[in-house]
Design a protein around this motif. Sequence first.
Motif, PDB file in Angstrom:
ATOM      1  N   UNK A 323     111.932 -16.444  43.648  1.00  0.00           N
ATOM      2  CA  UNK A 323     111.107 -17.614  43.371  1.00  0.00           C
ATOM      3  C   UNK A 323     109.614 -17.391  43.521  1.00  0.00           C
ATOM      4  N   UNK A 324     109.192 -16.167  43.811  1.00  0.00           N
ATOM      5  CA  UNK A 324     107.760 -15.893  43.956  1.00  0.00           C
ATOM      6  C   UNK A 324     107.094 -15.796  42.593  1.00  0.00           C
ATOM      7  N   UNK A 325     105.976 -16.459  42.432  1.00  0.00           N
ATOM      8  CA  UNK A 325     105.260 -16.450  41.161  1.00  0.00           C
ATOM      9  C   UNK A 325     104.547 -15.120  40.975  1.00  0.00           C
ATOM     10  N   UNK A 326     104.768 -14.480  39.830  1.00  0.00           N
ATOM     11  CA  UNK A 326     104.131 -13.188  39.579  1.00  0.00           C
ATOM     12  C   UNK A 326     103.181 -13.216  38.384  1.00  0.00           C
ATOM     13  N   UNK A 327     103.334 -14.215  37.503  1.00  0.00           N
ATOM     14  CA  UNK A 327     102.499 -14.241  36.301  1.00  0.00           C
ATOM     15  C   UNK A 327     102.534 -15.620  35.654  1.00  0.00           C
ATOM     16  N   UNK A 328     101.570 -15.862  34.777  1.00  0.00           N
ATOM     17  CA  UNK A 328     101.566 -17.014  33.877  1.00  0.00           C
ATOM     18  C   UNK A 328     101.600 -16.482  32.453  1.00  0.00           C
ATOM     19  N   UNK A 329     102.255 -17.229  31.569  1.00  0.00           N
ATOM     20  CA  UNK A 329     102.285 -16.810  30.178  1.00  0.00           C
ATOM     21  C   UNK A 329     102.513 -17.977  29.248  1.00  0.00           C
ATOM     22  N   UNK A 330     102.278 -17.760  27.965  1.00  0.00           N
ATOM     23  CA  UNK A 330     102.528 -18.781  26.950  1.00  0.00           C
ATOM     24  C   UNK A 330     103.882 -18.492  26.301  1.00  0.00           C
ATOM     25  N   UNK A 331     104.782 -19.446  26.405  1.00  0.00           N
ATOM     26  CA  UNK A 331     106.131 -19.245  25.878  1.00  0.00           C
ATOM     27  C   UNK A 331     106.149 -19.332  24.356  1.00  0.00           C
ATOM     28  N   UNK A 364     102.695  -9.885  25.579  1.00  0.00           N
ATOM     29  CA  UNK A 364     101.798  -9.350  26.597  1.00  0.00           C
ATOM     30  C   UNK A 364     100.367  -9.846  26.417  1.00  0.00           C
ATOM     31  N   UNK A 365      99.952 -10.147  25.192  1.00  0.00           N
ATOM     32  CA  UNK A 365      98.592 -10.649  24.963  1.00  0.00           C
ATOM     33  C   UNK A 365      98.404 -12.071  25.469  1.00  0.00           C
ATOM     34  N   UNK A 366      99.512 -12.777  25.736  1.00  0.00           N
ATOM     35  CA  UNK A 366      99.463 -14.151  26.241  1.00  0.00           C
ATOM     36  C   UNK A 366     100.033 -14.228  27.649  1.00  0.00           C
ATOM     37  N   UNK A 367      99.776 -13.182  28.434  1.00  0.00           N
ATOM     38  CA  UNK A 367     100.368 -13.083  29.760  1.00  0.00           C
ATOM     39  C   UNK A 367      99.330 -12.554  30.732  1.00  0.00           C
ATOM     40  N   UNK A 368      99.267 -13.133  31.926  1.00  0.00           N
ATOM     41  CA  UNK A 368      98.348 -12.657  32.953  1.00  0.00           C
ATOM     42  C   UNK A 368      99.105 -12.526  34.266  1.00  0.00           C
ATOM     43  N   UNK A 369      99.046 -11.335  34.850  1.00  0.00           N
ATOM     44  CA  UNK A 369      99.711 -11.074  36.131  1.00  0.00           C
ATOM     45  C   UNK A 369      98.840 -11.608  37.258  1.00  0.00           C
ATOM     46  N   UNK A 370      99.448 -12.273  38.227  1.00  0.00           N
ATOM     47  CA  UNK A 370      98.726 -12.916  39.316  1.00  0.00           C
ATOM     48  C   UNK A 370      98.805 -12.098  40.584  1.00  0.00           C
ATOM     49  N   UNK A 371      97.757 -12.224  41.383  1.00  0.00           N
ATOM     50  CA  UNK A 371      97.806 -11.697  42.743  1.00  0.00           C
ATOM     51  C   UNK A 371      98.258 -12.811  43.654  1.00  0.00           C
ATOM     52  N   UNK A 372      99.223 -12.517  44.506  1.00  0.00           N
ATOM     53  CA  UNK A 372      99.737 -13.552  45.412  1.00  0.00           C
ATOM     54  C   UNK A 372      98.663 -13.947  46.410  1.00  0.00           C
ATOM     55  N   UNK A 373      98.575 -15.243  46.708  1.00  0.00           N
ATOM     56  CA  UNK A 373      97.652 -15.724  47.730  1.00  0.00           C
ATOM     57  C   UNK A 373      98.133 -15.261  49.096  1.00  0.00           C
ATOM     58  N   UNK A 374      97.196 -14.944  49.977  1.00  0.00           N
ATOM     59  CA  UNK A 374      97.560 -14.526  51.313  1.00  0.00           C
ATOM     60  C   UNK A 374      98.449 -15.546  51.993  1.00  0.00           C
ATOM     61  N   UNK A 375      99.512 -15.096  52.623  1.00  0.00           N
ATOM     62  CA  UNK A 375     100.499 -15.995  53.194  1.00  0.00           C
ATOM     63  C   UNK A 375      99.930 -16.848  54.295  1.00  0.00           C
ATOM     64  N   UNK A 376      98.860 -16.351  54.960  1.00  0.00           N
ATOM     65  CA  UNK A 376      98.337 -17.090  56.100  1.00  0.00           C
ATOM     66  C   UNK A 376      97.073 -17.871  55.757  1.00  0.00           C
ATOM     67  N   UNK A 377      96.699 -17.902  54.483  1.00  0.00           N
ATOM     68  CA  UNK A 377      95.580 -18.734  54.071  1.00  0.00           C
ATOM     69  C   UNK A 377      96.018 -20.189  54.041  1.00  0.00           C
ATOM     70  N   UNK A 378      95.221 -21.066  54.633  1.00  0.00           N
ATOM     71  CA  UNK A 378      95.590 -22.465  54.722  1.00  0.00           C
ATOM     72  C   UNK A 378      94.613 -23.299  53.895  1.00  0.00           C
ATOM     73  N   UNK A 379      95.129 -23.912  52.857  1.00  0.00           N
ATOM     74  CA  UNK A 379      94.284 -24.789  52.039  1.00  0.00           C
ATOM     75  C   UNK A 379      94.542 -26.222  52.475  1.00  0.00           C
ATOM     76  N   UNK A 380      93.584 -26.804  53.160  1.00  0.00           N
ATOM     77  CA  UNK A 380      93.723 -28.172  53.653  1.00  0.00           C
ATOM     78  C   UNK A 380      93.286 -29.129  52.561  1.00  0.00           C
ATOM     79  N   UNK A 381      94.261 -29.661  51.833  1.00  0.00           N
ATOM     80  CA  UNK A 381      93.940 -30.519  50.708  1.00  0.00           C
ATOM     81  C   UNK A 381      93.977 -31.976  51.126  1.00  0.00           C
TER      82      UNK A 381
END
Length: 381
Positions: A323-331, A364-381
């Motif tokens: 379930x970890x997100x690795x990329x975004x793409x256009x289907x 592949x031209x409509x795909x971008x690989x993501x870097x995972x956010x640090x597990x201990x980063x806390x975004x206080x929304x």
Amino acid sequence: MERREDIPRAHRVVVKVGSSSLTSIESSIDEQAVRMIVDALGETKARGIELVFVSSGAITAGLAPLGLSRRPKNLAGKQAAAAVGQGLLMGRYIESFARYGVTVGQVLVTAEDLMRRSHYKNTHRQIERLLDFGVLPIVNENDAVSSQEIKFGDNDRIAALIAHLIKADVLLLLSDVDALYTKDPRKGGDRIPVVNDPIKDLEGVQIGSVGAAGVGSGGMVTKVQAARIAAASGIPALVTSAQNITRALHGEDVGTWFATSGGRRNVRLLWLAHLADIKGSLTLDPGAVEAIRDRNSLLAAGVIGVSGTFDAGEPVSLRDPDGREIAHGLSNYTSDEIPLMLGKSTSVLADELGDDYSRELVHVDNLVVLRARGARTKLKK
């Protein structure tokens, strides 16, 4: 540009100022703040530096004239306030910049203008032509016509994309907070002077959201996101307060400097990585995960699951078996079509469903690989 000390030698700078630094619900436009910002920008432009000013505040500036005591929650109310406030803001800017003999031009954009290539090119030509004429472009999100579906919701990320659009040397993101801190500075937090790696360097950091004034729509969360977008596309960013604008433009040691972490990127891929409204997700088997990370297209044979509802051409999240997100793409296909294709090779799909189904799920031209956010980063929304 590698250091904040280099800012005075920049050729082109994008400066973004947030609503909380320009306006208030009670008094609409803060005249003293406008004067301070215009003085800094006017003096900088006089030194030969090209500037693009991304200004928030249209909605808040329109509240008092409409007799409203708070920011509207519904879209129509926000549009009405923006329609009134944008004119008031521009009037103040025209009057204030005239003291420096500077002509300003209004550039209103929506998310769509920076996502569709034809609109993107038009926006680029408009800003470049204004700069050619010596005009200072003032950019704002076109709240009066934006719909909820295509609206960014803040000007921070618009500023990052504009900086990329015009090949700026640096991006300044100014609000009412003077820097990024390890935690609340009132509770002993330390200023983070430089971020070289936005994942490692921000682990454990508590990042706040919209301030107590309640007039902004981004907060520090979107400042960091925008700085990451800029840095990932080869443009350093400085996050500090509007009060520090003069010191920042002179390269003094203020705020938090986001060093570049990548080269110039296609604006569509920047949008896909950071701004796209993800409609669904595809779960990949381990082999497909490795193929994606090696910059290959996604084939139906490597997909083991689909969720959400989306049409062909819409953005989806690509996830590993855990379930970890690795990329975004256009289907290339709708969410209704994909279940019939799972696990099948292109040759089998062509035989069973026809040649139209022998294409990649995501090219592949409509795909971008993501870097995972640090597990201990806390975004206080």
